[in-house]
Write a protein that holds these residues in place. Structure first.
Motif: not given
Length: 708
Positions: A434-454
């Motif tokens: 679960v921790v590993a999955l959460a880490t993947v989702l968090l990193v992916g979510g942050v990266a996606n927010a970075a490309v979606l926001t602009p």
């Protein structure tokens, strides 16, 4: 009633969990897209093609394929419509517009179609991912597709790319079902759907269908080698049926061409701009042209694909890297003898990475979406991504999902009791997972927010600009009105003001007409004599920059008339004015002027008097007269001069007409206040309700009366 409910419950229980989750995801994405379209694009986007499709949808609902504006076609000419005699027809095919028309007819809201298209695309991506690998990969693929910036933003506007992808995906699913189940029905439906996709966007449909066409031809040839030509093999029957129904769609497109352009082989977009289609060499549309060489194509498409990989796909470069890993792992499995059906589906999806980019090399539209090739923050690409490559989101989503699922399974299997302490329990193993999955989702979510926001912020900037510009229109209560609107980009309606569209019959509560020359404006007024007339204008320059706003203005118009008209124009005197000159002239004639001398200090006014009498105009204090045509523009200038030579010019432009013994003038006139020059277009529009927009001491009053 009880029996169907039991059957429904049983079917629900038997439905795989991933399928139920995918259905829920599709509904959620549809809601998100609807909300995005409603809140982020309430006035539509800066891509003015939206207005073309919505105008076309209104036409279809009215049972028309074209607009009939009579002698007023120039006043009502929408963006990207072709003027052919007294009719106007769009350069685009009617398929996407028909989709929007359905929800307009059923719900009165075309954004419902956007939601349905979004949900359908997620469901179809899930299905393709499931066919290529398994249902869990399909579910993750649906998520990856749904949260990609290009899918979210491009699906939220009235453009044809997401709807055409929906048709392409439906074709792919039906084709694969026909192969797997040997279903003639699915084969026929696949052909019908790809035929409609061709009608919608021919080039896009061909690029997507190319791998499937090659696969179908290979299957038929293989069956002929094995069983002979006759009787037809199962593969030959299925693919013949697909081809027949597909060609019916092609025939429908050609029939539409013949109806609109007079030739089945001339598409409306070609009639609009013959050099705008795929190909190399000279490419041209309206006043924009370029020598589209292979080198330029490679450079432009290289940038486009790089921006897709790094900015417009889920999590940017991380998501694209995951897709690359997914392709590599899948290819290794295929070589190792993976199930034939899954290998076939995965191979067809992977082939899109070849056909779509290669085909797009020949289309100069990929050069045009880049305002500056090495700057991803301007041009249409900065707001919607490389939408001509929209279909690539599908294989990218599927293969990145495959990599994520394979990686998750590998990590889960690696975390065993042997690798943990001897006291570790299965619960601890799950916790680590679960921790590993959460880490993947968090990193992916942050990266996606970075490309979606602009891009969201850029689109929000345009919406804020539109909100300011349309404020007088939204505040007005039009019941039986004509509104003259400006044309900053040329003689087009809905470019840029696509929010202001006419009913197909030009008979709605408000009719929008281009503010043109005097003869054109009077022609519109004569055609609508019982409507209240308005002029919409603004102060500033309309540009593509979302941060450069205009200050809008809506004037109710009146036509003053009499045998003679006498007018007064009173202007304020700002600081440091030494003297003034006054000039009166017409567009068709000469001019008269006089030197007013010293006009006084700050706080004083100066009044210029003028007269319109038949085909002549005169200026009090000046010798001679100005000749005026039957319909003309009469212009009065009051130029204030400072000791150092600086000037401030009050400019009054009057639309006038002479008919028999009567002279007419549209009132109020257009007024501008220009610094250093005598003409500054709308950047100097006088706004009496916004004194902060002008220098201290500036005022501009004018009146006209009939006189004997």
């Amino acid at each position: 009633m009880i029996r169907p409910l039991h059957a429904l419950r049983r079917r629900f229980r038997e439905t795989p969990t991933e399928t139920l989750l995918a259905a829920g995801l599709a509904v959620l994405v549809g809601i998100v897209v609807f909300a995005t379209a409603e809140t982020l694009f309430p006035y539509h986007s800066s891509n003015h093609d939206e207005g073309v499709y919505l105008q076309q949808a209104s036409l279809l609902l009215a049972g028309q394929l074209e607009l009939y504006a009579g002698g007023l076609a120039d006043a009502f000419h929408p963006w990207f419509f072709i003027e052919d005699g007294r009719r106007l027809y769009p350069k685009y095919t009617p398929v996407p517009a028909a989709m929007y028309a359905v929800s307009m007819a059923l719900f009165g809201e075309p954004r419902v179609t956007l939601a349905v298209v979004a949900a359908a695309n997620v469901a179809l991506v899930y299905r393709l991912g499931s066919l290529a690998f398994d249902r869990r990969v399909g579910l993750v693929a649906g998520v990856v597709y749904a949260v990609s910036p290009m899918a979210l933003l491009t699906t939220s506007v009235f453009l044809p790319y997401a709807p055409t992808t929906m048709l392409n995906l439906a074709f792919a699913v039906l084709y694969l079902r026909a192969v797997r189940e040997r279903s003639l029905r699915s084969a026929g439906l696949a052909g019908a759907v790809v035929g409609i996709a061709f009608f919608a966007r021919p080039y896009t449909a061909v690029l997507f269908a190319a791998p499937f066409i090659v696969h179908a031809a290979w299957a038929v040839l293989r069956s002929v080698r094995a069983d002979g030509v006759w009787p037809l093999s199962d593969a030959a029957r299925r693919n013949t049926l697909t081809a027949v129904f597909g060609l019916l769609g092609v025939g429908l497109a050609l029939a539409y061409n013949a109806r609109m352009t007079g030739s089945p082989l001339v598409f409306p977009y070609e009639a609009f701009a013959p050099m705008d289609g795929p190909g190399f060499g000279e490419r041209r549309i309206l006043g924009h042209e370029v020598d589209y060489t292979l080198d330029l194509a490679l450079e432009a498409n290289g940038y486009v694909l790089w921006y897709l990989a790094t900015r417009w796909f889920t999590a940017g470069l991380l998501g694209t890297a995951a897709a690359a890993v997914g392709i590599a792992v899948a290819a290794r499995r295929w070589v190792g003898g993976l199930d034939g059906e899954r290998r076939r589906v995965g191979g067809l999806l992977a082939a899109l990475f070849v056909t779509v980019p290669l085909g797009n090399l020949a289309f100069w539209g990929n050069y045009n979406v880049l305002a500056t090739m090495d700057d991803p923050t301007n041009g249409l690409l900065s707001q919607f991504g490389p939408f001509y490559h929209f279909d690539l989101l599908v294989p990218l989503s599927v293969f990145s999902a495959f990599a994520l699922v394979v990686g998750w399974r590998h990590a889960r299997n690696s975390v065993t009791a042997e690798r943990l302490s001897a006291a570790a329990s299965p619960r601890a193993v799950r916790a680590v997972g679960v921790v590993a999955l959460a880490t993947v989702l968090l990193v992916g979510g942050v990266a996606n927010a970075a490309v979606l926001t602009p891009p969201v912020e850029r689109n929000a900037g345009h919406t804020e600009k539109f909100d300011t510009a349309y404020e007088p229109i939204d505040s007005a209560d039009f019941e039986d009105a004509v509104v003259f609107i400006p044309a900053p980009y040329g003689d087009w309606q809905n470019h840029p003001f696509q929010y202001l569209r006419n009913n197909p019959g030009f008979d709605g509560p408000v009719v929008y007409a281009l503010d043109r020359d005097p003869a054109g404006d009077f022609a519109v007024m004569d055609a609508y004599p019982n409507r209240t007339q308005y002029r919409y204008t603004y102060r500033g320059a309309w540009t593509a920059d979302p941060d450069r706003h205009v200050t809008p203005k809506l004037d109710e118009l009146d036509v003053r008339e009499g045998q003679r008209l006498t007018g007064e124009t009173t202007v304020g005197i700002p600081a440091r004015v030494d003297r003034a000159t006054v000039r009166l002239f017409s567009v068709s004639g000469d001019h008269v002027e006089y030197d007013a001398g010293n006009v006084g200090g700050v706080g004083n006014d100066y009044t210029a008097e003028w007269r319109l009498d038949g085909d002549e105009a005169s200026l009090a204090g000046a010798n001679g007269t100005v000749s005026v045509a039957d319909t003309d523009e009469l212009i009065l200038l009051v130029r204030l001069v400072q000791p150092d030579g600086g000037t401030l010019t009050y400019r009054q432009e009057m639309t006038v007409r002479t008919t028999g013994d009567t002279v007419e003038v549209v009132w109020p006139p257009e007024r501008t206040v220009c610094r250093l020059v005598d003409y500054c277009d709308r950047e100097g529009t006088y706004l009496p309700d916004h004194p902060e927009e002008h220098f201290a001491g500036v005022s501009f009053e004018t009146d006209v009366e009939a006189s004997s």
